[in-house]
Structures are given as structure tokens and as C-alpha cells.
Scaffold this motif. Sequence first.
Motif, mmCIF file in Angstrom:
data_model
loop_
_atom_site.group_PDB
_atom_site.id
_atom_site.type_symbol
_atom_site.label_atom_id
_atom_site.label_comp_id
_atom_site.label_asym_id
_atom_site.label_seq_id
_atom_site.Cartn_x
_atom_site.Cartn_y
_atom_site.Cartn_z
ATOM 1 N N THR A 17 0.824 -1.203 0.000
ATOM 2 C CA THR A 17 0.000 0.000 0.000
ATOM 3 C C THR A 17 0.862 1.259 0.000
ATOM 4 N N THR A 21 0.757 3.906 -2.971
ATOM 5 C CA THR A 21 0.330 5.262 -2.654
ATOM 6 C C THR A 21 1.349 6.290 -3.130
ATOM 7 N N GLU A 73 -2.808 -5.491 -4.089
ATOM 8 C CA GLU A 73 -2.867 -4.434 -3.079
ATOM 9 C C GLU A 73 -2.127 -3.179 -3.548
ATOM 10 N N GLU A 74 -0.967 -3.376 -4.162
ATOM 11 C CA GLU A 74 -0.187 -2.238 -4.638
ATOM 12 C C GLU A 74 -0.926 -1.505 -5.756
ATOM 13 N N ARG A 76 -4.141 -1.416 -6.265
ATOM 14 C CA ARG A 76 -5.295 -0.725 -5.696
ATOM 15 C C ARG A 76 -4.865 0.603 -5.065
ATOM 16 N N ALA A 77 -3.711 0.601 -4.405
ATOM 17 C CA ALA A 77 -3.214 1.828 -3.786
ATOM 18 C C ALA A 77 -2.809 2.858 -4.841
#
Length: 338
Positions: A17, A21, A73-74, A76-77
Motif C-alpha cells: 500500500t 500510494t 494491493e499495490e 489498488r493503492a
Amino acid sequence: MVWQGVPEIVCRDATPTEIGTLHGSLAKARIHRAIENYTSLYQETADLTWSEALERASKYVEPLEANVPDLVEEMRAIAVAAEVDFLDILALNHWTADKEDTVFLAQNWDWVGETAEATVFMDIQPQGKPRMQMFGEAGLVGKFGFNDKGLGVCMNAIRAGVVDSTKLPVHLAIRKVLECSSFEEALASINERGLASCITFTVADSTGAMASVECSPRGNVPIQPDHEGTVCHTNHLYAPAQTARVKDHPSANSFSRLTRMQELSKGTAPSFKSIRSRMSDEEGTPVSICRSRPPGAKGMEKMETLSTMIMDLKKGKAELSLGRPSLSPEIRILTMDS
């Protein structure tokens, strides 16, 4: 850090994340530009809209979450920080223009110019048989086209003196091909009924099964696609098994046009745009892929390109134009939707 306008993303000992981000926030504008770039690229090289790319990418979400949850996950961030949808990021990471996604079939129809005044569109569905759309001379029951089962057929005339009146004439045979539901069924129809004279049918269906079938009263020989999934044909026989038993009499430009089309097709992803570009090629004019009437020509040498049909058999869609494609004629869209 930025070097020559290019941002650098540096992240150590970070969670997926945190990496995503930072990536999404620092490169937000460039992510939006990448989406714009690939929207155009998918359309131009694979005739694929961005919404269609997102739909295809969505099929990978569940398997990816099971196999590489950290990268999901990455991504999505990245999407959250860049203020885009997760599927936008997934689509950027998933190039979908692989060959099995598209099945195109196309031809330029070259014939004497006077024929242009005797052509018709046909959209018919015999009882109990597929709906089919064709373009050709008035009075013929069959010509090149496609049907609602995802099968299409093109044809190349072959000059040869071999004839057998107990077998099907060319235009009746092509009609029977268009009444089939698959490449295998079409090939069986050709083989079972036989051809009264020489012709080449290039047949394909939406599964990607295809071949140029060199037909003669002495038998039929399929020419399979090359390693790139492409098969090209002009107006001469070149399958060894066919040339060993039939003598044809092609014009020299049949060989040059075949070589040129093979060269243009090498490494080129199929799409309406890329195929139309190849069909518009005028190298070797007037007897080029896009053909114009040679000065002083007589008889069949008066041939010129009368129409271009490009079929996307996966989507049940075709583009048809009249006249030489190099002149950018109006395009008629044919579909099985209406």
C-alpha cells in the motif's frame, strides 16, 4: 526527485500500500496520460475500446488476488492515489491484444470495372440456416461474406483448365460454406461436395480456426496460418500438394502481390485500421494490392479494386467500402445486431 521532467519513485522497506500510494501520488498526471495513450493504442492496434479492455482485465481480478495478492494491493493503492479506477491500473498492466482475442478476415475484390454497376448487398437467412451477409454480383447465390455463427469466407479466382461438371460450381460452393457454423463444418462441406473448377476459399471462424483452401476438381488442400496466425493468398496455387496435380496460369502480379502482403502483415497486429492500410498499398501500381486499371488493358486485365471487405469474426462486424481503399471511400458497417 525529478530528472529531465521524469519523476523518480523511491521507496524502501515499504508495504504494498505504501509503494502504491507513493507511486500514484507522485505520478498521478503521468498515470492519466498513460491511460490516454493506451486507450488510443488498444483502439488502433487491436480495435479494442478502453471499456472493453477494462472488461477483459476484470476477469483476472480473482485469479490475481489468489496468486499475487501483494501486487493487487499495490495496484489498488496506485489507483486510489492517482484518482483512477483499479481496473484502469490493472488494464495498464495487462496487454490484451493477443492473437486469440481477434480473428480478422479480409480481401480486396478485383474485377473488371463494369461489374461495379451490377453488384448487390445480401442479408439473408434461409429457413433453419445461419443469417449471412454478402456482397457481390447480382444474380449470384453466393459470394464473400460472413454469418451470424462467426464464420466468414473470402475467395480468389484461379486460372486453370481443370473442370468437373459433377461437382459444385464456385458460387454455389461458397454459399454452402456460408451456411456452415464452423471452420471444420465448412471444410467438410468443401471436401464432401467438391469443386467443379479451381478456386481458393479462405475460411475462418471466431475460434481462430482458419486456412486458405486451394480447391480443384482433383482435391482440396488447406494452407495453414504461419507462426503469427496469418495466412495470405492471391490468384495462384502455391500448396505443393495442389501444384503437383494442377497447372494454373496466373499473372505475374499475383506473386508480387502475395509477397508484398506477406511483408506488410509480418509483425502487424490485425485491426480494421491496419488491414485497411495494407489493402490500400499501391506498390507496383497499377497491378498492386490496391489495383487500378492499367492503361490500354483489355479483357480480364482491365481489373481494378472494386471493393474491400474486412471482417471481425469475434465481434460479428464488418467494414465494406466500394472502390479503391487508397482513395478513402465511405465505409459501410455491417453487423449481426440489427
